[in-house]
Structures are given as C-alpha cells and as structure tokens.
Motif scaffolding. Structure first.
Motif, PDB file in Angstrom:
ATOM      1  N   GLN A   1      12.984  44.986  43.982  1.00  0.00           N
ATOM      2  CA  GLN A   1      14.034  45.202  42.987  1.00  0.00           C
ATOM      3  C   GLN A   1      13.753  44.363  41.745  1.00  0.00           C
ATOM      4  N   ILE A   2      13.983  44.955  40.590  1.00  0.00           N
ATOM      5  CA  ILE A   2      13.753  44.287  39.309  1.00  0.00           C
ATOM      6  C   ILE A   2      15.004  43.495  38.928  1.00  0.00           C
ATOM      7  N   GLN A   3      14.800  42.244  38.578  1.00  0.00           N
ATOM      8  CA  GLN A   3      15.898  41.351  38.195  1.00  0.00           C
ATOM      9  C   GLN A   3      15.792  41.064  36.699  1.00  0.00           C
ATOM     10  N   PHE A   4      16.919  41.159  36.004  1.00  0.00           N
ATOM     11  CA  PHE A   4      16.907  41.094  34.541  1.00  0.00           C
ATOM     12  C   PHE A   4      17.495  39.785  34.023  1.00  0.00           C
ATOM     13  N   PRO A   5      16.961  39.292  32.889  1.00  0.00           N
ATOM     14  CA  PRO A   5      17.495  38.068  32.286  1.00  0.00           C
ATOM     15  C   PRO A   5      18.837  38.324  31.597  1.00  0.00           C
TER      16      PRO A   5
ATOM     17  N   HIS B   1      13.395  32.508  34.125  1.00  0.00           N
ATOM     18  CA  HIS B   1      12.681  31.534  34.943  1.00  0.00           C
ATOM     19  C   HIS B   1      11.906  30.551  34.057  1.00  0.00           C
ATOM     20  N   PRO B   2      11.738  29.312  34.515  1.00  0.00           N
ATOM     21  CA  PRO B   2      10.913  28.358  33.754  1.00  0.00           C
ATOM     22  C   PRO B   2       9.446  28.755  33.798  1.00  0.00           C
ATOM     23  N   ARG B   3       8.682  28.219  32.845  1.00  0.00           N
ATOM     24  CA  ARG B   3       7.262  28.559  32.742  1.00  0.00           C
ATOM     25  C   ARG B   3       6.493  28.306  34.027  1.00  0.00           C
ATOM     26  N   ASP B   4       6.819  27.206  34.712  1.00  0.00           N
ATOM     27  CA  ASP B   4       6.030  26.802  35.872  1.00  0.00           C
ATOM     28  C   ASP B   4       6.541  27.399  37.177  1.00  0.00           C
ATOM     29  N   HIS B   5       7.499  28.311  37.096  1.00  0.00           N
ATOM     30  CA  HIS B   5       8.012  28.966  38.306  1.00  0.00           C
ATOM     31  C   HIS B   5       6.904  29.800  38.945  1.00  0.00           C
ATOM     32  N   VAL B   6       6.648  29.574  40.227  1.00  0.00           N
ATOM     33  CA  VAL B   6       5.609  30.312  40.939  1.00  0.00           C
ATOM     34  C   VAL B   6       6.206  31.607  41.485  1.00  0.00           C
ATOM     35  N   ILE B   7       5.705  32.727  40.979  1.00  0.00           N
ATOM     36  CA  ILE B   7       6.202  34.031  41.424  1.00  0.00           C
ATOM     37  C   ILE B   7       5.673  34.361  42.808  1.00  0.00           C
TER      38      ILE B   7
ATOM     39  N   LEU C   1       7.263  43.255  35.332  1.00  0.00           N
ATOM     40  CA  LEU C   1       6.029  42.581  35.728  1.00  0.00           C
ATOM     41  C   LEU C   1       6.285  41.545  36.822  1.00  0.00           C
ATOM     42  N   GLU C   2       7.384  40.811  36.718  1.00  0.00           N
ATOM     43  CA  GLU C   2       7.704  39.823  37.748  1.00  0.00           C
ATOM     44  C   GLU C   2       7.920  40.495  39.096  1.00  0.00           C
ATOM     45  N   ALA C   3       8.639  41.620  39.102  1.00  0.00           N
ATOM     46  CA  ALA C   3       8.857  42.351  40.355  1.00  0.00           C
ATOM     47  C   ALA C   3       7.544  42.904  40.889  1.00  0.00           C
ATOM     48  N   GLY C   4       6.696  43.412  39.997  1.00  0.00           N
ATOM     49  CA  GLY C   4       5.383  43.901  40.417  1.00  0.00           C
ATOM     50  C   GLY C   4       4.527  42.789  40.994  1.00  0.00           C
ATOM     51  N   ALA C   5       4.600  41.603  40.394  1.00  0.00           N
ATOM     52  CA  ALA C   5       3.830  40.467  40.902  1.00  0.00           C
ATOM     53  C   ALA C   5       4.323  40.050  42.282  1.00  0.00           C
TER      54      ALA C   5
END
Length: 365
Positions: A337-341, A46-52, A84-88
């Motif tokens: 669900q956790i999504q991976f790069p 995801h880009p830096r400014d992507h709002v989770i 962390l993204e999934a937790g957020a």
C-alpha cells in the motif's frame, strides 16, 4: 553529489562520471545535486536516513535519501516518491524473491502494476500503450526502482547480474490497471485491499507474449489464453518455487468474458484444469541416419498451473483485441500500500503535468 561539482563540470561530464561508476542504466540521467535531492524529498514525511529496506545478498540498506537520489537520476518528480517508497518495500520483501530475478541467468525484469486513486492523481497510464513508452510516470517510476536496486545491491552484468540475454523490460515495465474499464474488481481488491487504497505490485517475469483471439467469444478467448501461453511459462505456488503468470486482458475481451458470467476465479480454474498437453521423455538419437526415434516419448496431460494462485489477471490496455501474457515470475507477486505525506495534495497540484499532445493545429503549422 555537491553543488560545487555540478557548477564546475558540464552535464555531459557528470553523466559520463556516473556511468563510469556504474550508477546508471546506460541511458542519460539527471545529475543528483543536493538541491534536486532535497526537492525530491518533499515527497515524503520520512527523514533522510530512514531505512526503507535492505536489498541484495549483503542486505545493503536503502535509505530515503538514496531512493530520492535515484529518483532524480531517473527523471522523477517529488509526487512520485510515495509510490517509489512502496515499490522499494516490495523489492525488500523476501516474498518478492527480488534478488533471484535480479541476478539469475534467466534475464528477469521488474514488472509493476499500480492500482487505486494514485493512478489518476499522477497520470499513470492504464489504457492505450500502458506498458509502452510515452508516459512520464510509468517510465520514470519503474526506471528509478530498477536503478535503486542496482545501486544499492551493487549488481553489475557479468558479476552479479548473470542474465544470459538481458531483458529490455528491465528499463521499465509499469502500468496502471484500467479499473474504470474493467468488469471485475481491481487487482488489489482481489488481493485483499480496499478499492480506495492505492497500491503497487511487484513481480519478476522474464517473458512477454501478445495475442489476439480468433473470435471474440468467451469460449474462444479462454482457449486462446491457453494456446498462446508459452510452455516455458509454468505456474506453481509451492514453497520450493512460487511462480506465477499474469494475464493482462484488454477491456474489450474482459467484457466478453464477463458477459458469459465468468469471474476471475472461474477463468483461473479453467486455465488450471485445461492446460496444457506436452511430451514427456527423452528422444533417442539413432546413429545410422541421425534421426530421432520417438518410441520412448509419450504424451501426458500436465497442468501448466499448479492452482489458481499461480494465475494472476488484470485488465490493462485500450481499444483493440490484443492481450498480453507476462511470465513466468519466480517470486511474488508482492503488493504494498502506498502511504502519502501530509503535503500530498498541494505537491500533486504543483507538479501536475498539463499534457497537450493533440493540439488542434498541426505540429508544423
């Protein structure tokens, strides 16, 4: 934070500055320099400014860059960022009720359970001492998510966080489920995910109680699950208050229950139908001898749980017969669900920890 400031100020000065600005949890942190944040961002596509998601009463946006900065401060490494993204996303889900257990006087904590292959890939502990100290991923992931919520929602004690006593579990409370040692389907499978999915589940409890069965029989374990659950831990799945209690069962006792052909749902039904007996009515104070008169108190069978959805069960822990009861949680649990790069495999290999905690030679030799 600029690199110039990191060069001109000492580590201690940077930590002191971050603490005084209210950006830490009180413990020392790693300064989030531009280089460190950029390195952490290797853990996402995801880009830096992507709002989770948006957190707190003011719906403050949490961006990927913000999350990465908090991850740096908490001591995380880049492969942790997908978790962390999934937790957020779980924190931002209205069903989690995260704002309530972040600010309530009840001193609630953030409780996390991780499932799926990611546990082994990131060395997330699910056995002995899973909820305790020692394990890097368990501690830093949960710590980062707590700090991210605090710093995004601008929650400070005595202002928004009104926890009367505070809760030490707010530092970190994360464990993997011990799927390999469990006789039942994993927690995330029970809640609709595939066994090969990796997930993280958020709940918001304010209490924790450990217990050991008087006898290692299925009947006694069930009875002790009821007897050792504090009366303050009540479960409901109504619209007004979705409150749950999580029973963390060690593999040894889980096997004994499974040998009696008891499924998770049958255990939940037993708890719903058999707990608990408590008093109703208000005692009257006698003025003459200052004693309590019990004439208007009556006993009534009142279920501690509204229905099976109020009870959650996970197999966690190592060898031994101690179990834990965690609750009650006033929100969720919410599973994401956790999504991976795309670079996930190489990133995990690059940052893999080579733990050598039990060397053949003694520590002082």
């Amino acid at each position: 934070m600029s690199d110039e400031s990191s060069n001109s100020e000492s580590f201690e000065e940077l930590y002191r500055s971050l603490y005084e600005e209210g950006m830490t949890d009180g413990l020392p942190v790693v300064p989030p320099t531009e280089e460190r944040v950029a390195e952490m961002l290797r853990g996402t596509d995801h880009p830096r400014d992507h709002v989770i998601g948006r957190l707190g009463n003011n719906d403050n946006p949490l961006t990927v860059e913000d999350l990465a900065a908090n991850a740096v401060m908490a001591g995380c490494v880049p492969p942790y960022l997908p978790v962390l993204e999934a937790g957020a996303r779980a924190l931002a889900d209205p069903d989690s009720n995260s704002i309530q257990f972040s600010v309530s006087t009840g001193s609630w904590a953030y409780q996390w359970i991780v499932n799926g292959p990611v546990r082994n890939e990131l060395d997330i502990e699910s056995g002995t001492g899973a909820f305790g100290p020692n394990y890097h991923a368990n501690q830093t992931i949960s710590r980062a998510l707590g700090m991210a919520y605090r710093n995004t929602a601008k929650i400070y004690p005595g202002e928004k966080d009104m926890g009367v006593m505070g809760n030490p579990a707010k530092f970190y409370m994360l464990a993997g489920e011990n799927e390999e040692a469990s006789p039942w389907e994993p927690y995330h499978v029970t809640h609709g995910y595939d066994v090969d999915d990796s997930t993280i589940t958020l709940a918001g409890p304010n209490g924790w109680s450990q217990w050991v069965p008087r006898e290692n029989t299925a009947e006694q374990i069930l009875r002790d699950m009821i007897e050792n659950t504090p009366r303050s831990m009540r479960g409901s799945s109504g619209e007004d208050l979705n409150a749950t209690v999580t029973h963390a069962i060690n593999p040894y006792n889980a096997d004994e229950l499974a040998k009696a052909d008891l499924s998770k749902d049958q255990i939940k039904s037993y708890l719903v139908e058999n707990s608990d007996m408590r008093t109703e009515g208000r005692p009257v104070l006698l003025e003459d001898e200052q004693l309590f008169e019990d004439t208007d108190i009556h006993l009534k069978q009142v279920s501690q749980y509204q229905d099976n959805n109020s009870v959650k069960i996970a197999t966690i822990g190592g060898s031994g017969a101690f179990n834990a009861i965690i609750g009650m949680s006033i929100g969720g649990p919410v599973t994401k669900q956790i999504q991976f790069p795309d670079n996930w495999a190489s990133l995990v290999e690059e940052y893999e920890f080579d733990r050598n905690w039990y060397p053949e030679e003694g520590f002082y030799e």
